[in-house]
Design an enzyme around this catalytic site. Structure first.
Site, mmCIF file in Angstrom:
data_model
loop_
_atom_site.group_PDB
_atom_site.id
_atom_site.type_symbol
_atom_site.label_atom_id
_atom_site.label_comp_id
_atom_site.label_asym_id
_atom_site.label_seq_id
_atom_site.Cartn_x
_atom_site.Cartn_y
_atom_site.Cartn_z
ATOM 1 N N GLU B 168 0.816 -1.213 0.000
ATOM 2 C CA GLU B 168 0.000 0.000 0.000
ATOM 3 C C GLU B 168 0.847 1.260 0.000
ATOM 4 O O GLU B 168 2.043 1.233 0.308
ATOM 5 C CB GLU B 168 -0.925 0.018 1.203
ATOM 6 C CG GLU B 168 -0.290 -0.417 2.504
ATOM 7 C CD GLU B 168 0.930 0.347 2.915
ATOM 8 O OE1 GLU B 168 0.869 1.600 2.909
ATOM 9 O OE2 GLU B 168 1.956 -0.305 3.255
ATOM 10 N N GLU B 311 4.612 -0.304 0.932
ATOM 11 C CA GLU B 311 4.720 -0.555 -0.515
ATOM 12 C C GLU B 311 4.831 -2.044 -0.831
ATOM 13 O O GLU B 311 5.112 -2.398 -1.971
ATOM 14 C CB GLU B 311 5.961 0.112 -1.134
ATOM 15 C CG GLU B 311 6.049 1.597 -1.039
ATOM 16 C CD GLU B 311 7.280 2.131 -1.773
ATOM 17 O OE1 GLU B 311 7.970 1.379 -2.467
ATOM 18 O OE2 GLU B 311 7.545 3.341 -1.639
#
Lengths: 345, 345
Positions: B168, B311
């Protein structure tokens, strides 16, 4: 010993601070890329790795310090050469070449079978003697083994290798490695002795007695780390000591595997303290003597996957992390390139 | 939820016991190969991995809970699409494909710029509202986001993917993730709140007050895990919750990244407890709420590299270890094939 390249490391550190992430957010990956920049002299370093596995038989195996018969050393050397051992599969996945050294395997079979392939480095060494009874190696044997390791490092440097990995195979070799760890760290021999590749309680007690007996016999007579290697070591340990020394001489990074490979590197670092910054601990071994050596060297392992195999298996796994570190270091954009804002003022 | 394939896992376990090593000597690598056999139904499993990064803005960012301005979410989404972010470089090295989802990014720029490439999955979601003041999402928004994630897992299964990784990007999103962790685990909200990507002491105190305030406001009104996701979550968290649920529905393995991705997977596992055996913790985050979630889920992380980026960076690093596990599992010889003796009787 070649010192690290401070300018390359500083350039790598500066680049990390410009990459598209909060400062320090890649943690150990940042530190690994900066370290490899320093060892290789390249601010955007690359992992070009070679794994050297030294195999040797050990006279102390006759004392019943291993769960496996001594004949397994030669059988495993055959497996390294034919590609079926764990380190072979792991090195293929990690993109590393593999080279084997006969550092004193009793059975001449593997050497004969490998004669044509050229994949086996020969030393002419014989198995070590039992360190419970006498020095494991002669002075000339230590010199030959160490020089072999150093020559392999020199060859790796000529081939453009940036990272050397040392591994070993030798039934009984956690016993000499534990003896060396006790001598180097001053730790309690009994507390440092672990089950190796699966000794039961009775076997462990026997191994503890052997380690204590060897240190009682040799300890007072040891003069210096190479003397300890001669009395308490073995062919595999001596070749790996030379390999680590050669890494320092030729400007390579050196990734330590578990107890045996780390003990050999610790002997090398005792001979040449300037080697220390080139050492990386790839993996934490469950053997208690390994933790003592890591603390002695000031190294924190990259991985803890509960491996207890040797063969360089843990260090080769760490190569994959080192590759990830270099991939991020080289492949990420900077804040400026990506046009992304930094932290709010 | 598809249960694990017990026969495939048993066959993989039997193979591990025949491979050329002492039983258990490859530690976590053995467990990972056996686990992936169970999730994939293949006794010789392969890592075919896809990374899904969901990006969203969060209304709570206006409360000053991040060191970075909210505009960075869209800038980073651009960086994911152009290949310059950390996860892009890491996924290339780990041999994983990367797909991005606009799960409610305020700035329409990245979506417009990605219109031609097709590399961005659109949802039409808007940024969440501030969970300090009102529910972060509407019921319909949760459903849309979760369904998007589930559809992405279904598509991955159709493409032959065996391992899904969720990541994310969303400025402020450790705040909703910490709220969800506190609600799911019953832990103390203040103790679970960490500095995220670099808050100072004042910022951390502010964030603690926001987490406490949000739980005081919403806690008594929450009915079930999807209700918690609506009130305390965000678009990125809801898409990742759906992605994990979809992994369970379609028989994939799912690797959790840090705090946010793990919080989303924990919501999914609260909805569907049968998902739990398909979850792997890739990496330990230094955020205190992550440890609480891992304990809640009974997961032990593969790696601890001190990453604090999100991420999917930590989970993608774990893919490299999973590949090593499969390489050893598939590529090693058995004792019988190698003609090597087992332990001495």
């Amino acid at each position: 010993m070649r010192p690290l390249d401070a300018a390359a490391a500083a350039a790598a550190r500066a680049r990390q601070d410009e990459l598209l992430k909060p400062p320090g957010a890649l943690g150990r990956l940042e530190a690994l890329a900066i370290w490899l920049a320093g060892t290789s002299g390249d601010p955007r370093p690359q992992v070009r790795a070679r794994v050297v596995v030294a195999a040797a038989d050990h006279g102390v195996a006759a004392e019943g310090v291993s769960a496996y018969p001594a004949s397994v050393t030669a059988q495993m050397l055959d497996a390294f050469l034919s590609g079926g051992a764990a380190v072979c599969a792991l090195a293929r996945e990690a993109g590393a070449g593999l080279l084997c050294v006969d550092a004193g395997v009793d059975d001449p079979g593997p050497a004969a079978r490998a004669a044509e392939s050229g994949a086996l480095v020969r030393t002419g060494l014989r198995p070590s003697r039992s360190l419970l009874l006498e020095p494991a190696l002669e002075v000339g044997e230590v010199a030959l083994a160490v020089d072999t390791g150093r020559a392999l490092a020199a060859a790796a440097a000529r081939d453009g290798i940036t990272v050397l990995v040392g591994g070993e195979m030798g039934i009984g070799n956690t016993t000499p490695a534990t003896c060396l760890a006790a001598w180097l760290t001053g730790g309690d021999p009994a507390a440092l002795t672990g089950p190796g590749t699966g000794l039961d309680g009775v076997g462990l007690a026997r191994k503890r007695a052997v380690v204590q007996g060897a240190l009682a016999l040799h300890g007072p007579r040891i003069r210096g780390p190479l003397g300890a290697l001669r009395r308490l070591g073995g062919g595999d340990l001596a070749v790996l000591c030379g390999l680590a020394l050669g890494a320092g001489e030729h400007g390579l990074a050196y990734v330590c595997d578990g107890l045996i490979a780390t003990a050999a590197a610790a002997v090398a670092a005792a001979v040449e303290p300037g080697l220390r910054p080139r050492l990386l601990a790839g993996h934490r071994s469950p053997e208690p003597a390994h933790d003592a050596l890591l603390a002695h060297l000031g190294l924190a392992p990259v991985l803890d996957l509960e491996l207890r195999l040797g063969e360089a298996s843990g260090a080769v796994c760490a190569l994959a992390v080192l590759r990830l570190a270099c991939a991020a270091h080289d492949g990420m954009a900077t804040f400026a390139e990506a046009g992304v804002a930094g932290p709010a003022a």
